[in-house]
Design an enzyme around this catalytic site. Structure first.
Site, mmCIF file in Angstrom:
data_model
loop_
_atom_site.group_PDB
_atom_site.id
_atom_site.type_symbol
_atom_site.label_atom_id
_atom_site.label_comp_id
_atom_site.label_asym_id
_atom_site.label_seq_id
_atom_site.Cartn_x
_atom_site.Cartn_y
_atom_site.Cartn_z
ATOM 1 N N LEU A 15 0.819 -1.210 0.000
ATOM 2 C CA LEU A 15 0.000 0.000 0.000
ATOM 3 C C LEU A 15 0.857 1.267 0.000
ATOM 4 O O LEU A 15 0.323 2.373 0.008
ATOM 5 C CB LEU A 15 -0.904 0.010 1.241
ATOM 6 C CG LEU A 15 -1.921 -1.126 1.361
ATOM 7 C CD1 LEU A 15 -2.637 -1.047 2.699
ATOM 8 C CD2 LEU A 15 -2.918 -1.074 0.217
ATOM 9 N N SER A 16 2.168 1.105 -0.027
ATOM 10 C CA SER A 16 3.069 2.250 0.154
ATOM 11 C C SER A 16 2.902 3.346 -0.907
ATOM 12 O O SER A 16 2.878 4.539 -0.554
ATOM 13 C CB SER A 16 4.523 1.779 0.205
ATOM 14 O OG SER A 16 4.767 1.099 1.414
ATOM 15 N N THR A 62 12.046 -2.799 2.217
ATOM 16 C CA THR A 62 11.264 -3.806 2.915
ATOM 17 C C THR A 62 11.861 -5.187 2.648
ATOM 18 O O THR A 62 12.950 -5.313 2.078
ATOM 19 C CB THR A 62 9.771 -3.724 2.520
ATOM 20 O OG1 THR A 62 9.008 -4.565 3.378
ATOM 21 C CG2 THR A 62 9.556 -4.116 1.065
ATOM 22 N N LYS A 66 16.271 -5.417 4.317
ATOM 23 C CA LYS A 66 16.513 -4.447 5.387
ATOM 24 C C LYS A 66 17.901 -4.565 6.015
ATOM 25 O O LYS A 66 18.470 -3.567 6.457
ATOM 26 C CB LYS A 66 15.434 -4.572 6.474
ATOM 27 C CG LYS A 66 14.073 -4.052 6.055
ATOM 28 C CD LYS A 66 13.095 -4.090 7.208
ATOM 29 C CE LYS A 66 11.726 -3.571 6.804
ATOM 30 N NZ LYS A 66 10.773 -3.549 7.947
ATOM 31 N N GLY A 129 12.956 -8.806 12.309
ATOM 32 C CA GLY A 129 13.279 -7.394 12.204
ATOM 33 C C GLY A 129 12.261 -6.486 12.859
ATOM 34 O O GLY A 129 12.625 -5.511 13.537
ATOM 35 N N ARG A 151 10.003 -19.355 17.944
ATOM 36 C CA ARG A 151 10.436 -20.725 17.659
ATOM 37 C C ARG A 151 11.957 -20.854 17.682
ATOM 38 O O ARG A 151 12.500 -21.837 18.163
ATOM 39 C CB ARG A 151 9.890 -21.181 16.296
ATOM 40 C CG ARG A 151 8.389 -21.406 16.274
ATOM 41 C CD ARG A 151 7.950 -22.078 14.974
ATOM 42 N NE ARG A 151 6.518 -22.344 14.981
ATOM 43 C CZ ARG A 151 5.598 -21.492 14.548
ATOM 44 N NH1 ARG A 151 5.975 -20.313 14.080
ATOM 45 N NH2 ARG A 151 4.325 -21.794 14.590
ATOM 46 N N GLY A 243 -1.816 -2.672 12.983
ATOM 47 C CA GLY A 243 -0.587 -2.026 12.545
ATOM 48 C C GLY A 243 -0.755 -0.878 11.574
ATOM 49 O O GLY A 243 0.251 -0.341 11.090
#
Length: 281
Positions: A15-16, A62, A66, A129, A151, A243
């Protein structure tokens, strides 16, 4: 015309571009553009050779780049270096500087929830991250206890080290995801994993009996707007937060880095959230 972009792979559902265009509209910036650049690992170095001398004025980064971009930069902000994750790069006079605005976005979103970090007890689900960015905020602002559920013990230990470097007084525990069901109540539980993200909307990283009515359930996922994790928390009487506000805030902080000035003070974050939520089906 200033040119910006998002680097990553894959980028089909991001959606950036829409978000950045909405920010530019609010700020009445008509000389900036934003696009996506799908970039496999093997093309990263060649892209940065061109980026350094022109093409783009700044980029967001992204998955999965990163950490990989860090050796390609001239400078890296101390916090981004600590968590080994850069998601915003600014180019000035062919010099590339890396930042992490996920840290700023999470801090902004949590402040809006009016939950105090200092002295409170937090659970972080995941140790990637995004978890590093979350942990950096919680440690710096004085959380009393942080429990890490993941995990991979190796990744959890790395997250624990980040917390200790920022604030050695925080009590940190590590456990596997199976222990979540029997955990004590927390002031805030943060899901930093992708479990429950569209299209796998029936999945959750926890069982509903983790929650108490005093808990804020914060899911970094924004699509769907209400994950199963948040739906279970709501049924237990908890406050919930997705978020989307963090996504919007980290983008605004990126624009502030690129453009200069106090951009955050001049945008309506809530209006941006509403604009972008309309794009989620």
């Amino acid at each position: 015309m200033k040119r910006f972009a998002l680097l990553g792979e894959p980028l089909g559902h991001t959606l950036s571009p829409a978000l950045h265009k909405a920010i530019y509209r609010q700020l009445e910036i008509d000389d900036a553009s934003y696009r996506t650049v799908e970039l496999p690992d093997e093309r990263l170095k060649s892209f940065f050779s061109g980026f350094r001398v022109g093409g783009f004025d700044g980029v967001n980064v992204t998955t999965p780049h990163k950490a990989a971009v860090i050796p390609l930069l001239d400078e890296v902000d101390a916090k981004a270096k600590l968590i080994n994750a850069v998601n915003c790069i600014n180019r000035v006079n062919n010099k590339l500087t890396g930042f992490n605005t996920d840290i700023l976005g999470f801090a902004y979103s949590l402040r809006q929830s009016e939950l105090s970090i200092e002295g409170n007890k937090f659970a972080i689900i995941g140790a990637g991250g995004s978890a590093q960015a979350v942990a950096a905020v919680l440690a710096e602002e004085g959380a009393n206890q942080i429990s890490i559920f993941n995990r991979s013990i190796e990744n959890a230990e790395s997250l624990k080290s980040t917390i200790a470097e920022l604030n050695s007084e925080v009590q940190v525990s590590i456990d596997g995801l199976e222990a979540l069901a029997s955990s004590d109540a927390y002031d805030c539980v943060v899901n930093t994993t992708t479990v429950g993200m569209s299209p796998n909307t029936d999945d959750s990283p926890v069982t509903s009996n983790l929650f108490s009515t005093n808990t804020l359930a914060f899911d970094l996922i924004y699509n769907p707007k209400q994950t199963k994790f948040l739906a279970d928390a709501e049924k237990a009487g908890c406050r919930t937060l997705n978020g989307m506000q963090m996504l919007v805030a980290q983008a605004v902080y990126s624009v502030e880095i690129w453009m200069g000035g106090n951009i955050v003070a001049h945008v309506d974050m809530n209006a941006l959230v509403r604009d972008i939520e309309k794009l989620i089906k």
